[in-house]
Design a protein around this motif. Structure first.
Motif, PDB file in Angstrom:
ATOM      1  N   HIS A  24       0.811  -1.214   0.000  1.00  0.00           N
ATOM      2  CA  HIS A  24       0.000   0.000   0.000  1.00  0.00           C
ATOM      3  C   HIS A  24       0.855   1.279   0.000  1.00  0.00           C
ATOM      4  O   HIS A  24       0.299   2.375   0.016  1.00  0.00           O
ATOM      5  CB  HIS A  24      -0.926   0.019   1.219  1.00  0.00           C
ATOM      6  N   THR A  25       2.171   1.137  -0.014  1.00  0.00           N
ATOM      7  CA  THR A  25       3.046   2.304   0.119  1.00  0.00           C
ATOM      8  C   THR A  25       2.812   3.328  -0.977  1.00  0.00           C
ATOM      9  O   THR A  25       2.672   4.524  -0.704  1.00  0.00           O
ATOM     10  CB  THR A  25       4.527   1.886   0.140  1.00  0.00           C
ATOM     11  N   GLN A  55       0.199   3.892  -2.923  1.00  0.00           N
ATOM     12  CA  GLN A  55      -1.099   4.571  -2.770  1.00  0.00           C
ATOM     13  C   GLN A  55      -1.079   5.514  -1.575  1.00  0.00           C
ATOM     14  O   GLN A  55      -1.623   6.618  -1.634  1.00  0.00           O
ATOM     15  CB  GLN A  55      -2.226   3.546  -2.619  1.00  0.00           C
ATOM     16  N   ALA A  56      -0.447   5.105  -0.488  1.00  0.00           N
ATOM     17  CA  ALA A  56      -0.383   5.950   0.707  1.00  0.00           C
ATOM     18  C   ALA A  56       0.404   7.226   0.431  1.00  0.00           C
ATOM     19  O   ALA A  56       0.016   8.311   0.883  1.00  0.00           O
ATOM     20  CB  ALA A  56       0.249   5.181   1.863  1.00  0.00           C
ATOM     21  N   ASN A  88      -1.818   9.426  -1.655  1.00  0.00           N
ATOM     22  CA  ASN A  88      -2.937   9.961  -0.871  1.00  0.00           C
ATOM     23  C   ASN A  88      -2.499  11.095   0.043  1.00  0.00           C
ATOM     24  O   ASN A  88      -3.239  12.056   0.249  1.00  0.00           O
ATOM     25  CB  ASN A  88      -3.574   8.861  -0.022  1.00  0.00           C
ATOM     26  N   THR A  89      -1.310  10.960   0.630  1.00  0.00           N
ATOM     27  CA  THR A  89      -0.849  11.960   1.598  1.00  0.00           C
ATOM     28  C   THR A  89      -0.056  13.091   0.961  1.00  0.00           C
ATOM     29  O   THR A  89       0.117  14.136   1.587  1.00  0.00           O
ATOM     30  CB  THR A  89       0.021  11.299   2.690  1.00  0.00           C
ATOM     31  N   VAL A 121       2.642   8.829   5.854  1.00  0.00           N
ATOM     32  CA  VAL A 121       2.514   7.694   4.937  1.00  0.00           C
ATOM     33  C   VAL A 121       2.199   6.421   5.719  1.00  0.00           C
ATOM     34  O   VAL A 121       1.315   5.648   5.341  1.00  0.00           O
ATOM     35  CB  VAL A 121       3.797   7.530   4.091  1.00  0.00           C
ATOM     36  N   GLU A 122       2.894   6.186   6.823  1.00  0.00           N
ATOM     37  CA  GLU A 122       2.655   4.986   7.627  1.00  0.00           C
ATOM     38  C   GLU A 122       1.259   4.977   8.227  1.00  0.00           C
ATOM     39  O   GLU A 122       0.613   3.928   8.298  1.00  0.00           O
ATOM     40  CB  GLU A 122       3.735   4.853   8.695  1.00  0.00           C
ATOM     41  N   GLU A 166      -1.337   6.388   6.846  1.00  0.00           N
ATOM     42  CA  GLU A 166      -2.222   6.112   5.713  1.00  0.00           C
ATOM     43  C   GLU A 166      -2.178   4.631   5.336  1.00  0.00           C
ATOM     44  O   GLU A 166      -3.212   4.041   5.005  1.00  0.00           O
ATOM     45  CB  GLU A 166      -1.833   6.974   4.509  1.00  0.00           C
ATOM     46  N   ILE A 167      -1.007   4.015   5.414  1.00  0.00           N
ATOM     47  CA  ILE A 167      -0.886   2.578   5.149  1.00  0.00           C
ATOM     48  C   ILE A 167      -1.762   1.799   6.132  1.00  0.00           C
ATOM     49  O   ILE A 167      -2.476   0.869   5.742  1.00  0.00           O
ATOM     50  CB  ILE A 167       0.581   2.115   5.233  1.00  0.00           C
ATOM     51  N   LYS A 169      -4.459   2.820   7.597  1.00  0.00           N
ATOM     52  CA  LYS A 169      -5.861   3.017   7.203  1.00  0.00           C
ATOM     53  C   LYS A 169      -6.226   2.140   6.008  1.00  0.00           C
ATOM     54  O   LYS A 169      -7.288   1.526   5.982  1.00  0.00           O
ATOM     55  CB  LYS A 169      -6.120   4.492   6.872  1.00  0.00           C
ATOM     56  N   LEU A 170      -5.337   2.087   5.019  1.00  0.00           N
ATOM     57  CA  LEU A 170      -5.598   1.273   3.832  1.00  0.00           C
ATOM     58  C   LEU A 170      -5.672  -0.211   4.183  1.00  0.00           C
ATOM     59  O   LEU A 170      -6.522  -0.934   3.662  1.00  0.00           O
ATOM     60  CB  LEU A 170      -4.521   1.524   2.773  1.00  0.00           C
TER      61      LEU A 170
END
Length: 101
Positions: free
Chosen positions: A4-5, A7-8, A11-12, A42-43, A45-46, A48-49
């Motif tokens: 997911h890195t 995408q994260a 997203n951020t 980023v972490e 957000e990861i 959350k994903l």
């Protein structure tokens, strides 16, 4: 690197157009200018994903494992031992694939 890195990061950091996975990760905007990455964001957000993926994943696994709805309704209608056996089967599926927190 987590699946997911990418995408994260996007997203951020919405200005990121390109990510290079060196150590440390490098990111660039559309004009090839470096973008500083906030790895804490980023972490988060990861996480959350991954939580969103787990939520969907357990539902799909349960749906495949549950007895067919017709069999469930039949057992409910008949009651007694068949109903108890069906409840045990459904409870086992729920135990095997618990809801994420």
């Amino acid at each position: 690197m987590n699946k997911h890195t990418d995408q994260a990061i996007r997203n951020t950091h919405p200005t990121v157009a390109k990510v290079v996975y060196n150590d440390p990760i490098e990111a660039f905007d559309a004009n090839e200018k470096p973008v500083e990455i906030d790895m804490a964001a980023v972490e988060a957000e990861i996480a959350k994903l991954e939580a969103a993926e787990a939520k969907v994943s357990y539902r799909a696994l349960r749906a495949k494992a549950y007895p067919p709805i017709g069999d469930q309704l039949d057992a409910l209608w008949k009651g007694g031992q068949e109903q108890a056996a069906m409840k045990a089967a459904i409870d086992k599926v729920k135990a095997d694939y618990p809801k994420p927190a």
